[in-house]
Write an enzyme that holds these catalytic residues in place. Sequence first.
Site, mmCIF file in Angstrom:
data_model
loop_
_atom_site.group_PDB
_atom_site.id
_atom_site.type_symbol
_atom_site.label_atom_id
_atom_site.label_comp_id
_atom_site.label_asym_id
_atom_site.label_seq_id
_atom_site.Cartn_x
_atom_site.Cartn_y
_atom_site.Cartn_z
ATOM 1 N N HIS A 113 -18.561 25.076 8.470
ATOM 2 C CA HIS A 113 -19.349 25.345 7.272
ATOM 3 C C HIS A 113 -19.708 26.823 7.147
ATOM 4 C CE1 HIS A 113 -20.298 20.924 7.458
ATOM 5 N NE2 HIS A 113 -20.018 21.087 6.183
ATOM 6 N N GLU B 46 -7.808 12.423 9.010
ATOM 7 C CA GLU B 46 -8.327 13.388 8.040
ATOM 8 C C GLU B 46 -7.939 14.810 8.413
ATOM 9 O OE1 GLU B 46 -12.548 14.653 5.917
ATOM 10 O OE2 GLU B 46 -12.619 13.826 7.944
ATOM 11 N N ARG C 92 -24.896 24.702 0.003
ATOM 12 C CA ARG C 92 -25.328 24.096 1.259
ATOM 13 C C ARG C 92 -25.829 25.152 2.242
ATOM 14 N NH1 ARG C 92 -21.259 19.168 2.790
ATOM 15 N NH2 ARG C 92 -19.584 20.701 2.637
ATOM 16 N N GLU D 45 -19.810 9.826 10.194
ATOM 17 C CA GLU D 45 -19.671 11.237 10.559
ATOM 18 C C GLU D 45 -20.900 11.781 11.282
ATOM 19 O OE1 GLU D 45 -19.667 15.362 7.931
ATOM 20 O OE2 GLU D 45 -18.686 13.579 7.135
ATOM 21 N N ASP E 57 -16.658 11.753 -1.018
ATOM 22 C CA ASP E 57 -17.543 12.024 0.116
ATOM 23 C C ASP E 57 -18.919 12.374 -0.445
ATOM 24 O OD1 ASP E 57 -18.888 12.897 2.345
ATOM 25 O OD2 ASP E 57 -17.327 14.257 3.028
ATOM 26 N N HIS F 178 -13.827 11.698 11.552
ATOM 27 C CA HIS F 178 -14.104 12.883 10.744
ATOM 28 C C HIS F 178 -13.249 14.023 11.283
ATOM 29 C CE1 HIS F 178 -16.797 16.489 9.861
ATOM 30 N NE2 HIS F 178 -16.451 16.043 8.662
#
Length: 405
Positions: free
Chosen positions: A33, A349, A59, A280, A226, A329
Amino acid sequence: MENIMTLPKIKHVRAWFIGGATAEKGAGGGDYHDQGGNHWIDDHIATPMSKYRDYEQSRQSFGINVLGTLIVEVEAENGQTGFAVSTAGEMGCFIVEKHLNRFIEGKCVSDIKLIHDQMLGATMYYSGSGGLVMNTISCVDLALWDLFGKVVGLPVYKLLGGAVRDEIQFYATGARPDLAKEMGFIGGKMPTHWGPHDGDAGIRKDAAMVADMREKCGPDFWLMLDCWMSQDVNYATKLAHACAPFNLKWIEECLPPQQYEGYRELKRNAPAGMMVTSGEHHGTLQSFRTLAETGIDIMQPDVGWCGGLTTLVEIAALAKSRGQLVVPHGSSVYSHHAVITFTNTPFSEFLMTSPDCSTLRPQFDPILLDELVPVNGRIHKSVLDKPGFGVELNRDCHLKRPYSH
């Protein structure tokens, strides 16, 4: 009588970090992130904080990237090393160097389950059922598996019993499922952008996004949403039904992890044929047992957060006994070596970490060297045939070791 290989003991454990609140923004790595500006992963995405106007646009505005990347390295007596990365940053370094080290150093490189159990037991009074401490334990566990594989000269998936399929097929998570289809992925999962505080207008906007992508991708390409813990049962149920006409394959992590009764209700009321998924942000085997009992269709543990590979293997066995799927995840090579051995993981994923999803960038870039990306949406088992997890640590990433022992 044949000679049995003598395995070395672990001599040192060390912990570094990069990124996080004390570093320059955009370090990437295990904390994926932590990206620079104009990145889809930090766009207007629905979160539990979206109901507060000051924190709804990004975020990073509420601190999703404050932890940074934790890097754990374990060194055997013979000088061989194993390492892993996760999201725990400087605080994870403290836990490793000042607490967990006593359970690691002096053990045989094969004592992974013993070390794992001791770490869980010793941190139980301050770890709860997930979060920072579990991320740290996961990172240590993965580093131990990497070291064990390198010492015996085998890839981790062969230590787990070998592959049950020739290749892993992937869906892509990102803002552009239409681009993912062009790259050969089997599906695309998009983040939602609105939540309960936006009312029915939010539902209409996210449903319109799904409708638009369905038109671009055609009738058969998988589309998923999601929701990142941002909804309540009523809103999630209404959104699921609003998206049903567009053949939404599943709706993911609508509720906070602890709302088990909510997941049970959501599964009961979801449109026929639409799957409900989560996991997750769950940690520990016990929490996944409770989650499994809600009847959701797919459990999605993160191997870097749930307790490591040792716990992920247990979760997969639990799910298999109940006829449920486990689709971790996205966690790159750490997942690849696991899922190719699971009979109840038919796909996996891949997280798109390029800013606009137009190119394939390794998930933990730049901290891992030789990290794999899918080719035409797939990874063949043959490219996993390197000792351990098959990657090396990029020591040019300005690693910081704030503690020692």
